[in-house]
Scaffold this motif. Structure first.
Motif, PDB file in Angstrom:
ATOM      1  N   GLU A   1       1.041  -1.194  -0.061  1.00 51.48           N
ATOM      2  CA  GLU A   1       0.015  -0.022   0.026  1.00 51.48           C
ATOM      3  C   GLU A   1       1.082   1.180   0.170  1.00 51.48           C
ATOM      4  N   ARG A   2       2.196   0.957   0.501  1.00 51.28           N
ATOM      5  CA  ARG A   2       3.017   2.371   0.309  1.00 51.28           C
ATOM      6  C   ARG A   2       3.545   2.740  -0.898  1.00 51.28           C
ATOM      7  N   GLU A   3       3.220   1.793  -2.181  1.00 52.90           N
ATOM      8  CA  GLU A   3       3.583   2.156  -3.340  1.00 52.90           C
ATOM      9  C   GLU A   3       2.619   3.216  -4.058  1.00 52.90           C
ATOM     10  N   ARG A   4       3.288   3.931  -5.148  1.00 55.98           N
ATOM     11  CA  ARG A   4       2.392   5.026  -5.702  1.00 55.98           C
ATOM     12  C   ARG A   4       3.012   4.884  -7.058  1.00 55.98           C
ATOM     13  N   ILE A   5       2.136   5.403  -7.994  1.00 54.57           N
ATOM     14  CA  ILE A   5       2.424   5.604  -9.497  1.00 54.57           C
ATOM     15  C   ILE A   5       2.322   7.003  -9.747  1.00 54.57           C
ATOM     16  N   THR A   6       3.416   7.543 -10.086  1.00 55.68           N
ATOM     17  CA  THR A   6       3.349   9.380 -10.249  1.00 55.68           C
ATOM     18  C   THR A   6       2.853   9.760 -11.598  1.00 55.68           C
ATOM     19  N   ARG A   7       3.324   8.819 -12.630  1.00 55.88           N
ATOM     20  CA  ARG A   7       2.917   9.119 -13.786  1.00 55.88           C
ATOM     21  C   ARG A   7       2.749   7.785 -14.952  1.00 55.88           C
ATOM     22  N   MET A   8       1.931   7.826 -15.856  1.00 56.52           N
ATOM     23  CA  MET A   8       1.993   6.807 -16.848  1.00 56.52           C
ATOM     24  C   MET A   8       2.191   7.229 -18.181  1.00 56.52           C
ATOM     25  N   ILE A   9       2.705   6.585 -19.129  1.00 57.10           N
ATOM     26  CA  ILE A   9       2.508   7.284 -20.562  1.00 57.10           C
ATOM     27  C   ILE A   9       2.029   5.650 -21.276  1.00 57.10           C
ATOM     28  N   ARG A  10       1.326   6.574 -22.169  1.00 54.88           N
ATOM     29  CA  ARG A  10       0.754   5.268 -23.108  1.00 54.88           C
ATOM     30  C   ARG A  10       1.872   5.180 -24.188  1.00 54.88           C
ATOM     31  N   PRO A  11       2.514   4.077 -24.684  1.00 56.44           N
ATOM     32  CA  PRO A  11       3.400   4.141 -25.752  1.00 56.44           C
ATOM     33  C   PRO A  11       2.667   4.192 -27.409  1.00 56.44           C
ATOM     34  N   GLU A  12       3.437   4.499 -28.020  1.00 55.17           N
ATOM     35  CA  GLU A  12       3.169   4.349 -29.349  1.00 55.17           C
ATOM     36  C   GLU A  12       4.413   4.561 -30.252  1.00 55.17           C
ATOM     37  N   PRO A  13       4.397   3.862 -31.422  1.00 56.31           N
ATOM     38  CA  PRO A  13       5.611   3.940 -32.491  1.00 56.31           C
ATOM     39  C   PRO A  13       6.167   5.224 -32.815  1.00 56.31           C
ATOM     40  N   GLY A  14       7.453   5.627 -32.349  1.00 54.73           N
ATOM     41  CA  GLY A  14       8.010   6.606 -32.501  1.00 54.73           C
ATOM     42  C   GLY A  14       8.091   7.620 -31.543  1.00 54.73           C
ATOM     43  N   LEU A  15       7.465   7.491 -30.383  1.00 55.78           N
ATOM     44  CA  LEU A  15       7.609   8.187 -29.087  1.00 55.78           C
ATOM     45  C   LEU A  15       8.811   7.847 -28.295  1.00 55.78           C
ATOM     46  N   LEU A  16       9.545   8.915 -28.059  1.00 56.69           N
ATOM     47  CA  LEU A  16      10.956   8.910 -27.078  1.00 56.69           C
ATOM     48  C   LEU A  16      10.417   9.540 -26.037  1.00 56.69           C
ATOM     49  N   VAL A  17      10.777   8.541 -24.808  1.00 56.33           N
ATOM     50  CA  VAL A  17      10.629   9.034 -23.473  1.00 56.33           C
ATOM     51  C   VAL A  17      12.161   9.086 -22.858  1.00 56.33           C
ATOM     52  N   LEU A  18      12.199  10.352 -22.228  1.00 51.03           N
ATOM     53  CA  LEU A  18      13.499  10.805 -21.563  1.00 51.03           C
ATOM     54  C   LEU A  18      13.287  10.903 -20.089  1.00 51.03           C
ATOM     55  N   PHE A  19      14.124  10.364 -19.150  1.00 54.09           N
ATOM     56  CA  PHE A  19      13.836  10.932 -17.759  1.00 54.09           C
ATOM     57  C   PHE A  19      15.007  10.406 -17.073  1.00 54.09           C
ATOM     58  N   PRO A  20      15.210  10.998 -15.685  1.00 51.67           N
ATOM     59  CA  PRO A  20      16.469  10.925 -14.699  1.00 51.67           C
ATOM     60  C   PRO A  20      16.727   9.256 -14.489  1.00 51.67           C
ATOM     61  N   SER A  21      17.750   8.914 -14.734  1.00 53.96           N
ATOM     62  CA  SER A  21      17.997   7.340 -14.479  1.00 53.96           C
ATOM     63  C   SER A  21      18.079   7.061 -13.117  1.00 53.96           C
ATOM     64  N   TYR A  22      17.720   7.881 -11.983  1.00 54.72           N
ATOM     65  CA  TYR A  22      17.369   7.454 -10.808  1.00 54.72           C
ATOM     66  C   TYR A  22      15.686   7.247 -10.797  1.00 54.72           C
TER      67      TYR A  22
END
Length: 609
Positions: free
Chosen positions: A564-585
């Motif tokens: 119950e302590r887990e949480r999702i802060t953001r979700m992204i729907r993939p699609e061909p050609g989509l590039l997602v960049l984020f901090p490695s940590y």
């Protein structure tokens, strides 16, 4: 690089110690002749007699130094060379030999000083100049090594050893094309020089020219069948070419030649696992440990594989006999085994017994987070981050500690809206991603996921994807580079932020690979310990991504099973050609999907340049 031939300097001109110059010169020449003739004992006896009569004779001291060096007594040799130089500093060849000793004693900075002094005395001393470049490489100064070699190669463009060393320097600088050119030049001057055959073969393999690399590595192995390094890299090349059985034989050969080689065991058993050959998996460790039962590296690596495969009891039983004399790495693995067996207190005791061993500190902090003791986790991780503020695992754990203690800095550290970019890249044409998917699929030759990676229900390519000489991969890399440059240019400045403060405006790829998931496949939640920015480019997706968030990318949820302590802060729907960049940590993972189709991505890490 190693200089072991006997270089005699001029005999001392005077008989100031009561020994005539002629007699002294004859004694030194006789000793040198004996040493060169393979009789170091008699030579040493003569030289010691000379020193009885002339205690600081520089020639006798340097010859004794060379005899000590030939016997592998580098510390003694360095002392003798220094004594010789104290008596007569104007001996460039002795400075050079001292540098060679210091290199073998893992002191590249000291070696560089010795080589520089040799060159000050004799600017045209090419051997010392090449050795200086090697010492600079040992100090991670690839640019300095290149600069050191430049005047030599302008004066003597046929110096094969200098070209070979330049190849090593160019490769260390990340200039793979220039490295290959330098190695080719050296090999043309010395066609069967085994180290250059090997180095060129490795460079060509990394650059993706694997067929040519195989020819060179096979030649090197034929010339030197006793080299474990050549056998090991031959195994890599054969694996790249899909010649799995031959790769296994090459890795086994490397292990036969050097049974305690941890990298060779890792490569062999990783390949066996990915190919589903469980009957042979881990056998090499057990055979080697039968010969070397107290080898801590092999014990730790075998325990690690057993733990990854879910055999905590087996790992604990393997390590238990060595617990009383365990070093930090073994304490760490013992702690992991105890934790997996549900013995939390025993695990924490082992982690603490590992002292300042960073992996054990991280494991202890993770354990404290899982045990809902976030303050203790922060107490453990903060000294680690004080020593290395960019420790990606430490930052991820610090963020969790801050969240569970109500510290507002967690939102500043883990701002998923500001620090995650998701953008569609414009392909060259409408069918580009479909063709790229076909090209990538040909690289997925394994049967199952790597044991030590986070994907489940799929496969992952090995080595550096972006280095391959494939026009499709080059095209997508170019698209990605343009977007990364644009994104980092627009990031806000914050000198105190462990992600934003690293932004120099320039970047380099530190790893790239492709993942192909099949139905029920997913990524466990994880971070990327070696990156600054991590990323995913979506190439092909199953229809299931349109239903119930299957196959979606999620941020924030950890791999620690916090309920119950887990949480999702953001979700992204993939699609061909989509590039997602984020901090490695940033913790991230994917939702499993059920579909007959597959999910192909390109992932990579970036570091500041």
């Amino acid at each position: 690089m190693k200089q072991t031939r006997l270089e005699g300097g001029p005999a001392s001109p005077t008989g100031q110690h009561g020994l005539g110059a002629g007699t002294l010169g004859e004694a030194l020449q006789h000793a040198m002749g004996l040493a060169r003739g393979g009789q170091p004992g008699p030579a040493e006896a003569i030289l010691l007699r000379v020193l009885d009569l002339a205690p600081e004779n520089p020639d006798a001291l340097q010859l004794l130094g060379m005899i000590a060096r030939q016997a592998g007594r580098n510390a003694d040799a360095a002392t003798l060379f220094r004594r010789s130089l104290a008596a007569n500093p104007a001996q460039p060849h002795v400075h050079n030999n001292l540098g060679n000793c210091l290199l073998d004693l893992a002191d590249p900075a000291g070696a560089a000083l010795a080589y520089r002094e040799a060159l000050r005395l004799a600017p045209g001393y090419d051997e010392a100049r090449v050795n200086l470049a090697i010492a600079l490489l040992g100090s991670d100064d690839a640019a300095g090594a290149c600069d050191t070699l430049a005047p030599l190669l302008r004066r003597d463009p046929r110096n094969a050893r200098a070209w070979a060393t330049l190849g090593q320097a160019r490769r260390a600088a990340g200039e793979l094309d220039h490295a290959i050119t330098a190695f080719r030049t050296s090999l043309a001057l010395r066609p069967d020089h085994v180290p250059t055959l090997h180095n060129l073969g490795v460079a060509l393999r990394i650059a993706g020219w694997r067929d040519e690399a195989l020819i060179l590595l096979a030649r090197a192995a034929k010339h030197d069948p006793t080299s474990p390094e050549i056998a090991y890299n031959l195994g890599h090349c054969l694996q790249d070419l899909g010649r799995i059985d031959a790769a296994i034989v090459a890795y086994e050969r490397a292990i036969t030649l050097r049974p305690t080689d941890r990298a060779a065991h890792e490569s062999l058993n990783g390949l066996l696992w990915r190919q589903g050959r469980g009957d042979a998996w881990l056998n090499s460790y057990r055979l080697a440990l039968a010969m070397h039962p107290d080898d801590k590296g092999l014990l730790c690596d075998l325990a690690d594989r057993l733990l990854l495969a879910g055999d905590a009891a087996g790992a604990a039983a393997l390590l238990a006999p060595h617990a009383d004399r365990a070093g930090p790495e073994l304490q760490h693995q013992l702690g992991r085994a105890r934790w997996s067996l549900g013995e939390a207190d025993a695990a924490l005791a082992r982690f603490d017994a590992a002292g300042d061993f960073a992996p054990a500190i991280r494991e202890a902090a993770r354990a404290c987070i899982i045990l809902d003791r976030p303050t203790e986790a922060l107490e453990r991780i903060e000294p680690l981050l004080a020593a290395d503020p960019f420790d990606q695992q430490g930052l991820a754990l610090q963020g969790l500690g801050w969240r569970f203690t109500g510290d507002p800095r967690e939102a500043w550290l883990n701002d998923a809206e500001q620090l995650v970019s998701a953008s569609l890249l414009a392909p060259p044409d409408a069918g580009f991603n479909a063709r790229l998917d076909t090209a990538l699929s040909a690289l997925h030759r394994d049967q199952q996921h790597p044991l030590d990676q986070t994907l489940r229900g799929g496969t992952q390519t090995s080595d550096d994807l972006f280095a391959l000489p494939d026009p499709m991969i080059a095209a997508v890399r170019g698209m990605i580079e343009a977007r990364v440059q644009e994104w980092i240019a627009g990031l806000p400045m914050d000198a105190s932020h462990p992600f934003l403060s690293r932004n120099t405006g320039r970047f380099a790829f530190s790893g790239s690979w492709s993942v192909r998931l099949r139905s029920a496949g997913f990524h466990e939640n994880h971070i990327h310990p070696e990156g600054w920015i991590s990323a995913c480019y979506y190439v092909a997706l199953p229809d299931a991504v349109t239903r119930h968030r299957q196959g979606w990318l999620k941020f924030g949820e950890t791999g620690l099973r916090l309920g119950e302590r887990e949480r999702i802060t953001r979700m992204i729907r993939p699609e061909p050609g989509l590039l997602v960049l984020f901090p490695s940590y940033f913790y991230h993972g994917t939702v499993p999907f059920e579909d007959a189709g597959h999910r192909t991505t390109i992932a990579f890490d970036i570091v500041p340049a």
